[in-house]
Write a protein that holds these residues in place. Sequence first.
Motif, PDB file in Angstrom:
ATOM      1  N   LYS A  28       1.092   5.324   0.334  1.00  0.00           N
ATOM      2  CA  LYS A  28       0.204   6.344   0.919  1.00  0.00           C
ATOM      3  C   LYS A  28       0.932   7.815   0.909  1.00  0.00           C
ATOM      4  O   LYS A  28       2.011   7.694   0.636  1.00  0.00           O
ATOM      5  CB  LYS A  28       0.319   6.057   2.498  1.00  0.00           C
ATOM      6  N   TYR A  60      -4.166   9.732   0.267  1.00  0.00           N
ATOM      7  CA  TYR A  60      -4.641   8.669  -0.399  1.00  0.00           C
ATOM      8  C   TYR A  60      -4.028   7.569  -0.166  1.00  0.00           C
ATOM      9  O   TYR A  60      -3.101   7.566   0.674  1.00  0.00           O
ATOM     10  CB  TYR A  60      -4.385   9.314  -1.836  1.00  0.00           C
ATOM     11  N   GLU A  61      -4.571   6.636  -0.600  1.00  0.00           N
ATOM     12  CA  GLU A  61      -3.770   4.944  -0.322  1.00  0.00           C
ATOM     13  C   GLU A  61      -3.996   4.545  -1.714  1.00  0.00           C
ATOM     14  O   GLU A  61      -4.968   4.522  -2.442  1.00  0.00           O
ATOM     15  CB  GLU A  61      -4.404   4.308   0.601  1.00  0.00           C
ATOM     16  N   ALA A  62      -2.779   3.922  -2.429  1.00  0.00           N
ATOM     17  CA  ALA A  62      -2.843   2.935  -3.522  1.00  0.00           C
ATOM     18  C   ALA A  62      -2.637   1.539  -3.153  1.00  0.00           C
ATOM     19  O   ALA A  62      -1.768   1.444  -2.311  1.00  0.00           O
ATOM     20  CB  ALA A  62      -1.628   3.577  -4.426  1.00  0.00           C
ATOM     21  N   HIS A  63      -3.607   0.713  -3.595  1.00  0.00           N
ATOM     22  CA  HIS A  63      -3.555  -0.718  -3.239  1.00  0.00           C
ATOM     23  C   HIS A  63      -2.945  -1.549  -4.061  1.00  0.00           C
ATOM     24  O   HIS A  63      -2.749  -2.789  -3.729  1.00  0.00           O
ATOM     25  CB  HIS A  63      -5.074  -1.075  -2.817  1.00  0.00           C
ATOM     26  N   ARG A  64      -2.235  -1.188  -5.145  1.00  0.00           N
ATOM     27  CA  ARG A  64      -1.503  -1.760  -6.057  1.00  0.00           C
ATOM     28  C   ARG A  64      -0.239  -1.100  -6.384  1.00  0.00           C
ATOM     29  O   ARG A  64      -0.070   0.119  -6.322  1.00  0.00           O
ATOM     30  CB  ARG A  64      -2.073  -2.340  -7.175  1.00  0.00           C
ATOM     31  N   ARG A  65       0.613  -1.762  -7.138  1.00  0.00           N
ATOM     32  CA  ARG A  65       1.797  -0.963  -7.482  1.00  0.00           C
ATOM     33  C   ARG A  65       1.383  -0.121  -8.850  1.00  0.00           C
ATOM     34  O   ARG A  65       0.285  -0.852  -9.439  1.00  0.00           O
ATOM     35  CB  ARG A  65       3.078  -2.277  -8.175  1.00  0.00           C
ATOM     36  N   ILE A  96       0.919  -1.036   0.006  1.00  0.00           N
ATOM     37  CA  ILE A  96       0.047   0.153   0.066  1.00  0.00           C
ATOM     38  C   ILE A  96       0.881   1.416   0.091  1.00  0.00           C
ATOM     39  O   ILE A  96       1.538   1.329   1.032  1.00  0.00           O
ATOM     40  CB  ILE A  96      -0.906  -0.062   1.117  1.00  0.00           C
ATOM     41  N   ASP A 154      -9.559   2.110  -9.704  1.00  0.00           N
ATOM     42  CA  ASP A 154     -10.105   1.177  -8.709  1.00  0.00           C
ATOM     43  C   ASP A 154      -9.162   0.918  -7.661  1.00  0.00           C
ATOM     44  O   ASP A 154      -9.272   0.544  -6.398  1.00  0.00           O
ATOM     45  CB  ASP A 154     -10.613  -0.185  -9.466  1.00  0.00           C
ATOM     46  N   ASP A 155      -7.725   1.398  -8.000  1.00  0.00           N
ATOM     47  CA  ASP A 155      -6.625   1.098  -6.926  1.00  0.00           C
ATOM     48  C   ASP A 155      -6.387   2.037  -6.161  1.00  0.00           C
ATOM     49  O   ASP A 155      -5.457   1.937  -4.939  1.00  0.00           O
ATOM     50  CB  ASP A 155      -5.358   0.597  -7.590  1.00  0.00           C
ATOM     51  N   VAL A 156      -6.823   3.260  -6.052  1.00  0.00           N
ATOM     52  CA  VAL A 156      -6.500   4.517  -5.483  1.00  0.00           C
ATOM     53  C   VAL A 156      -7.685   4.911  -4.761  1.00  0.00           C
ATOM     54  O   VAL A 156      -8.659   5.116  -5.366  1.00  0.00           O
ATOM     55  CB  VAL A 156      -5.846   5.562  -6.183  1.00  0.00           C
ATOM     56  N   VAL A 157      -7.623   5.459  -3.414  1.00  0.00           N
ATOM     57  CA  VAL A 157      -8.779   5.845  -2.922  1.00  0.00           C
ATOM     58  C   VAL A 157      -8.154   7.299  -2.097  1.00  0.00           C
ATOM     59  O   VAL A 157      -7.015   7.371  -1.268  1.00  0.00           O
ATOM     60  CB  VAL A 157      -9.144   5.053  -1.399  1.00  0.00           C
TER      61      VAL A 157
END
Length: 134
Positions: free
Chosen positions: A4, A14-19, A2, A48-51
Amino acid sequence: MILKGGCLCGAVRYEAHRRPKVSGFCHCRDCQRATGTGHCCYMIFSRDDVVFTGALRAYSMTGGSGMETVRYACEICSSQIFGSGPPEDDRWTVYAGTLDEPSCFKPDIAVMTRCRADWDHLAWDFAEHDGMPG
């Protein structure tokens, strides 16, 4: 993994959940003007990979490609956090300087090198493209 990050004042996170799909340097004039330096350090993710959390301000313009480009900044401190293409684009372009751990940024490409300033040459061994790779 993750990744951040956030803005200067901390109001946007933000958080990115994939590379990232791609990480690199863009030397286009838009990125030079937006960053106030010779290039933008970016990471491209699927939306879809970033919040993101926090209040953002959007600025839309026509980019060097002739396509719409949108840059998003914190409403409070004006730090640019990420960008995108047109609304139907499935990607977020997150600016690497906003990472909590900047050493997580691993560039693998340089684009729009035809616009690169003479003083902005990096000592990296990766693909460089005069324009956008096709």
